[in-house]
Write an enzyme that holds these catalytic residues in place. Structure first.
Site: not given
Ligand code: ITT
Length: 193
Positions: A9-10, A69, A148-149, A151, A171, A177
């Site tokens: 969903n991301n 994940d 995002f997140g 980063d 990136k 990823r």
């Molecule tokens: P889906 O489960 O729907 O794929 P999600 O955002 O919930 O989306 P995750 O459960 O894998 O995904 O959680 C990953 C979290 O880890 C994400 O929300 C970020 O906070 C962090 N994260 C993962 N990859 C990242 C990245 O490339 N850059 C920054 N933060 C990242």
């Protein structure tokens, strides 16, 4: 073009992976296939949660698919937030999550961290896992507006910028990823031979 379902969903993850697979596969995410379920992520590992997401789509939509994940592991925090990365500060989102990491690291000299991704692929009922890791350090102040997140606080080893200061293509050259996805792409290509 061949289609691949990415059980996420991301939107940021979707865009990164679409760029990595552009020209080779059309990537459909959960929204694109009409899946509105918030798939429970109740496993105790990245691999377990990735498999829960990919299995959900395989079982309910009868489609081959992959899921990712991922999360941040901070050495001085016993590898937290880890599998709780998306909800580390509760339901408050990216900004609150990274603030909590910075708060917990206040006064801490060891800023070492890594991002990890585990991708689960289900193809013709068979399961495969691919992993990617990138090492770096946690900056004291969030910098950069891309990505995002976490980063804005993650500076990969060997670079002066955070992931949020890099373009998506920069990136995508080095990220956790991208490493996992390149293994998946290699696997799909070998199988197609
Ligand atoms: P889906 O489960 O729907 O794929 P999600 O955002 O919930 O989306 P995750 O459960 O894998 O995904 O959680 C990953 C979290 O880890 C994400 O929300 C970020 O906070 C962090 N994260 C993962 N990859 C990242 C990245 O490339 N850059 C920054 N933060 C990242």
């Amino acid at each position: 073009m061949k289609k691949l379902v990415f059980a996420t969903n991301n939107q940021h993850k979707t865009e990164e992976v679409r760029t990595l697979l552009s020209g080779e596969y059309e990537v459909l995410n959960l929204k694109d296939i009409g899946c509105t379920t918030d798939i429970p992520e109740t496993a105790d590992s990245f691999a377990g949660n990735a498999e829960l997401k990919s299995s959900f789509v395989a079982e309910n939509f009868h489609l081959d698919c992959f899921a990712d994940d991922s999360g941040l592991e901070v050495e001085a925090l016993n590898n937290e937030p880890g599998i709780y990365s998306a909800r580390y500060a509760g339901e408050r989102g990216d900004e609150a999550n990274l603030r909590l990491v910075l708060q917990k690291l206040e006064g801490e000299k060891n800023r070492k961290a890594r991002f990890r991704t585990v991708v689960s692929l289900i193809q013709n009922g068979e399961r495969f896992l691919f992993e990617g890791t990138v090492n770096g350090t946690i900056r004291k102040t969030p910098t950069g507006g891309n990505g995002f997140g976490y980063d804005p606080v993650f500076q990969p080893d060997g670079y002066e910028q955070t992931f949020a200061e890099m373009s998506m293509s920069q990136k995508n050259e080095i990220s956790h990823r991208a490493i996992a996805m390149r293994k998946l792409i290699h696997f799909l290509k070998e199988k197609a031979l």
